[in-house]
Scaffold this active site. Structure first.
Site, short mmCIF file in Angstrom:
data_model
loop_
_atom_site.label_atom_id
_atom_site.label_comp_id
_atom_site.label_asym_id
_atom_site.label_seq_id
_atom_site.Cartn_x
_atom_site.Cartn_y
_atom_site.Cartn_z
N ASP A 19 0.51 -1.18 0.44
CA ASP A 19 -0.55 -0.09 0.34
C ASP A 19 0.69 1.30 -0.09
O ASP A 19 2.26 1.15 0.60
CB ASP A 19 -0.61 0.06 0.97
CG ASP A 19 -0.34 -0.08 2.60
OD1 ASP A 19 1.07 -0.74 2.50
OD2 ASP A 19 -0.71 0.03 3.75
N GLU A 20 0.63 2.46 -0.56
CA GLU A 20 0.55 3.47 -0.05
C GLU A 20 2.13 3.90 -0.80
O GLU A 20 2.78 4.19 -0.10
CB GLU A 20 0.44 3.70 1.52
CG GLU A 20 -1.18 3.96 2.25
CD GLU A 20 -1.07 4.77 2.91
OE1 GLU A 20 -2.24 5.00 3.22
OE2 GLU A 20 0.05 4.49 3.72
N VAL A 21 2.42 3.59 -2.12
CA VAL A 21 4.41 3.67 -2.23
C VAL A 21 3.74 5.36 -3.03
O VAL A 21 2.75 5.19 -3.97
CB VAL A 21 4.01 2.95 -3.19
CG1 VAL A 21 6.06 3.28 -3.73
CG2 VAL A 21 4.04 1.46 -2.71
#
Lengths: 682, 682
Positions: free
Chosen positions: B316-318
């Protein structure tokens, strides 16, 4: 050591820093010498530690433990684990030299702690002193308008006695290792240094023996400590400066051994684990060589497992009935010129002593082991009292006092607190003899303690005894003690002890409900019966199978509410009393009187509440009487003699145990009645 | 399995046993089918167990765990550990066949439980079903006039979803093993079956790697789990029917890896453990073969350590900033036709998937991993919601819902409770597609959780989510849920969870005193700010070094007092309201209004109380306004429009966070104000 230079300094210090000032700091046990400075050292996430001369890995480990405690106490998560240069550190610790590899009796535990607004310096002769000083530092941390902070102070401190112990009986009820660990934490916080582990008794054999596995297999209901667990606990205690002394009670108190090894006994088997409480007939056979062969192997195994120099063989309460009934034993006694069972036990003790010595240990036992001609290095633990203790010392033996420190007797802290080891005959010992009194141990016999309420049976009262063992003999102010005891109870919460947190869940179980407001009002005013009354007044024969879930098991051993009420009443009936305190007394009495009605719906729901109904009614009657007395007092009217007679009779009844509980406000209400009856009157 | 015969039975059962009857039993999660009988089975020390056909050592172990729980719950010490013949046993358990050696998704967890006054019979297909049924039995044990007892009842039960999880983030704050164990106990009590262990993130790498020891050595501040501890926790969970799924978040959320292995990153090092919260730039370099070599070795090691079939890679959330800034990576993307960072991450995921598969595991990741062309056996955990979940299922993947189940957002239990996995687009899935929704997981992200307050952030609200995962879709009665949630909170106390017991010690720390009566009155009425407001409104930048010892950290996520007051106000302003409920509202408002004065002495003593002063004043003003409104209502007088305007403005202000806390009674007082202004008037 106990008579060192600090004693002489103490007299001077009392003029500099009054006991009142010291009390304000809430230190417990009270240090030898405290001088307040000005300013304070702030504890925040930038707090750092330094070791001024690196000596012993134990110092670093004790700092880690200290930081964990500080984190729990303040909620500051990331207090720096890394050590910095002493010049920059906020707390600099220093130990002159290392301790012995295995902690010994009488190692130097002294320390000095100087706190300024710039930093704190903790100096000690040994890592043990560092550990004690770090506990003092933790007690000094308080919340302040600026953050957490330690007041500037200079403390010099050292223990009065070198042996300051707590015994826990894990035989009558078993306590898992984590419960013992948190109690070790509590001991460390109060600067105790001996955990006496009562590992075997009629009701259970609690340690794994690889030589004789049937000991635990048949003697423990599977509730025992593995040898790995024993080592784990010893290491845990050692890191906290606490020695672990094992006790294997013999030749009596040993039924649990016989479940697996009936041949050890003096009467025919088979045997089962004892479920009842009391003194029982089975005892080891002192006349059979196989007994000593067994004990040699067993004690050898345990001597290797427990590194401490001292080894406790119990030796108490042999009723001798199995010996009397066994013709072979009687013949042996005649053949060896043993006149009575005491002689036979002395013979046994001498044989066991040789085994214990052979395995490199010093023998400890209860009063009963004391017989002339034993070597002088044994230690006698006295449940009999200071006169017995004096006798022990006069005969050249070393002694420990446990009389007056039995936590299971449910005494108030103040009563334990006033038990002075060096009183009675012990007050008149020569200096050399007095030196032989090494200290004392509180004892927690576990007939009525479960994993759930053990902590509340020990804490916080244990802290008062810890102060008796550590602090100067003239530290005896009971009010100051209670004030600091309340603070100690809070610190102990941070260590995970459940003396406070288990109270309401137990009340909720009894009530079968979250609505425990009224039950708690009653519970706060009662105490369990004292001494051995619980056994004597039991309706069901008490055994290890009887649940400990009644109100008597949930309530605190000491009612602080009743104590506070007592003070309030004393103030209210004093000649200079004011209206406000009389109003407070009145409000309390009204609240408690009206509590009964509200309890009723709960009582119909739960079998555990049934026995409390009469007690709740008694509370109502007692408070009604107190209110009548106050009415007389307020009107300045002398209470009629007849009223006094009937009311006092009722109060006398109300003092009797109900549901094995004592209503602790009754004596205070009697004071009100007396005051109402003693008025000059109109 | 979810659509089995019980569903059809349910409709019939609702006529036999109403939801109200079921609620009376306080079962949670509510079973599929409950029919009350008459009489009750008494639980006393003579209680015995039998296994009707001995199948699996797990059954016997689960009985041991059951007995330990029963002992804690009742205080009965010696519930017989020995198994007796089924004909004599009070509780007879039976499992048809064994479970898989390593627990798998979707194994049969159904059971039936029949309790009569003579005995209880628990039948299940597998030991897992036995475990679930034993938890139901424990919930049925109540105190009664005759003793502890279980009401006669027949229950058939099985879970709605096969994957019912709780994720705990141990990276942002670390939680020692014993804390995880007691949370596993809590999960078992609520019939959850997956512990998702979020083991790495920017703020810490929490597991020992022997292949890459710098991961824990440089990435954990020494706060990590040894491989032995990991095995210990997995075994502990397995005995309770709970799978352990590890998560190692990659390629983002991985700064802590780079502290020891900077070459893994896409930007130049050196790196340090991240102390702040949020999304950060560092990400693994997907273009370097050494990254995959490292991951192959690492995942191989972890795949052997964690026996579960599923392996969570986060994903998640790169934010892509390091990738954008690295010319080599940009060149790689051009060379391989990767149009954007999503493509690059998909490339990374495919490579990682091959590694995970090679080591025999099924890959799980957050929404972001979803890309066409991935093999269909992967599992996607959705923080985005039911529409995303539906999309996942439609594309042929299996999905888990976590949207709406973030415990750290401090929502009330009722709000989590109404989140239905099969709603929104997911409501319109075909049966085949719907089958792919395996269940859900609650998530406990730990920015604001410490060892001290973790339990209170999870429990008891988690129980409402557990019911959503286990019970039928039409079980939605919020009042019933809250009633049973209160009971669940009590059971969880017996497991040693500290959601209740940590509250008062934290308040005592804030107050620096035992006298927390007034502070508690205020604390009971407030809740922490919701969603991400705490981060957004922080005065000091929140980091892992900031203490979590403020009132916002101590108070419960949900104020039951405010909820009860809300109900009381609704009743008071209803047309059929009675004087008694109006009196209750009045008494509460007076008590709360007068609370401010009493708080003041404490506030001057403690820095942690300072920020609460304005909130305390607000409480006074709000309650004063409520009392004014009641005065109008009681007089039957319409409140003046001007008063309504100024008062409503004040209340609107009072709804704003103060000290990151919300005063939860404000909406109810607004209702009083509205009612006062809406009266016909004289």
């Amino acid at each position: 050591m106990r008579l060192s230079v600090w004693w002489f300094l103490l007299a001077f210090m009392l003029s500099v820093s009054s006991v009142a000032q010291q009390s304000q700091l809430n230190l417990m046990p009270l240090p030898t010498q405290v001088a307040l400075g000005s300013g304070q050292l702030v504890i925040d996430p930038s707090f750092t530690l330094g070791i001024s001369r690196h000596s012993d890995p134990r110092v670093e480990r004790s700092l880690e433990i200290f930081l964990e405690n500080l984190r729990r106490q303040t909620g500051i998560p990331a207090l720096d684990l890394k050590l910095v240069d002493s010049a920059q550190a906020k707390l600099i610790v220093h130990a002159d030299h290392a301790n012995k590899p295995v902690q010994e009796v009488g190692e130097d535990e002294s320390y000095s702690l100087q706190v300024t607004s710039a930093n704190a310096q903790l100096n000690a002769a040994t890592p043990l002193g560092v550990m004690r000083g770090l506990q003092t530092f933790l007690q000094l941390v308080q919340i302040a308008p600026q953050g957490f902070a330690v007041s500037a102070v200079t403390i010099h401190d050292q223990p009065r006695f070198p042996w300051r112990g707590l015994m826990i009986d894990v035989s009558r009820h078993f306590f898992p290792l984590d419960i013992l660990k948190r109690n070790i934490d509590g001991m460390a916080a109060l600067k105790l240094n001996v955990f006496h582990w009562h590992l075997s008794d009629n009701q259970g054999f609690r340690v794994e023996s690889k030589e004789f596995p049937k000991l635990q297999e048949m003697g423990s209901d599977s509730f025992y400590y593995s040898q790995d667990q024993v080592r784990e606990l010893i290491a845990y205690a050692a890191e906290r400066g606490i020695r672990v002394v094992p006790e294997f009670d013999m030749p009596g108190h040993s039924t649990a051994w016989f479940a697996g090894y009936p041949d050890l006994a003096s009467g025919p088997g088979p045997y089962q684990i004892e479920r009842k409480w009391g003194v029982f007939d089975p005892a080891m056979d002192p006349t059979e060589e196989r007994t000593y062969k067994f004990l040699d192997k067993f004690i050898g195994e345990m001597a290797a497992l427990f590194p401490d120099k001292y080894f406790h063989i119990g030796g108490d309460e042999v009723n001798g009935k199995q010996w009397d009934a066994n013709p072979k034993i009687q013949a042996f006694m005649r053949a060896h010129g043993l006149k009575n069972n005491q002689d036979l036990q002395a013979y046994f003790n001498e044989r066991v002593l040789k085994i214990v010595s052979k395995h490199g240990k010093i023998m400890v036992g209860w009063d009963e082991i004391l017989r002339p001609d034993l070597p002088k290095d044994i230690v006698v633990q006295s449940w009999r009292g200071q006169d017995s203790l004096a006798e022990i010392a006069k005969q050249g033996y070393r002694g420990l006092l446990s009389y007056g420190y039995y936590l299971d007797l449910m005494w108030p802290a103040s009563r334990h607190y006033e038990i002075e080891p060096m009183s009675g005959a012990a007050a008149n010992l020569s200096p050399d003899e007095a030196q032989r009194i090494m200290g004392g141990e509180a004892c927690m016999w576990s007939e009525y303690a479960s994993p759930e309420n053990l902590d509340s049976r020990i804490w916080p009262r244990m802290a008062a005894i810890a102060e008796r063992f550590w602090s100067a003999q003239n530290v005896t102010d009971v009010n100051s003690m209670y004030q600091r005891l309340a603070a100690a109870s809070r610190w102990l919460d941070w260590l995970g002890l459940t003396h406070n947190s288990s109270y309401e869940p137990m009340l909720r179980r009894i009530a079968g409900s979250d609505a425990i407001g009224q039950l708690r009002i009653l519970a706060d005013l009662v105490e369990p019966v004292k001494d051995y009354t619980r056994e004597e007044t039991a309706q069901v024969e008490p055994t290890s199978l009887v649940p400990l879930n009644r109100l008597v098991d949930a309530v605190r051993p000491e009612s602080s509410q009743a104590r506070e009420f007592g003070k309030m009443v004393d103030a209210a009936i004093a000649t200079d009393s004011n209206a406000s305190v009389r109003e407070q007394v009145r409000a309390k009495l009204i609240q408690w009187r009206d509590n009964e009605i509200n309890l009723e719906p709960l009582e119909k729901k739960s079998f555990l509440l049934k026995e409390i109904i009469p007690l709740s009614q008694t509370l109502t009657h007692v408070c009604a009487a107190g209110l009548q007395a106050q009415d007389y007092i307020n009107r300045g009217e002398r209470a009629p003699a007849e009223w006094k007679t009937t009311t006092s009779a009722m109060l006398q009844d109300a003092q009797k145990p109900q549901a094995q509980l004592l209503l602790m406000i009754v004596p205070s209400v009697q004071k009100l009645v007396d005051a109402a009856s003693a008025q000059t009157g109109r």
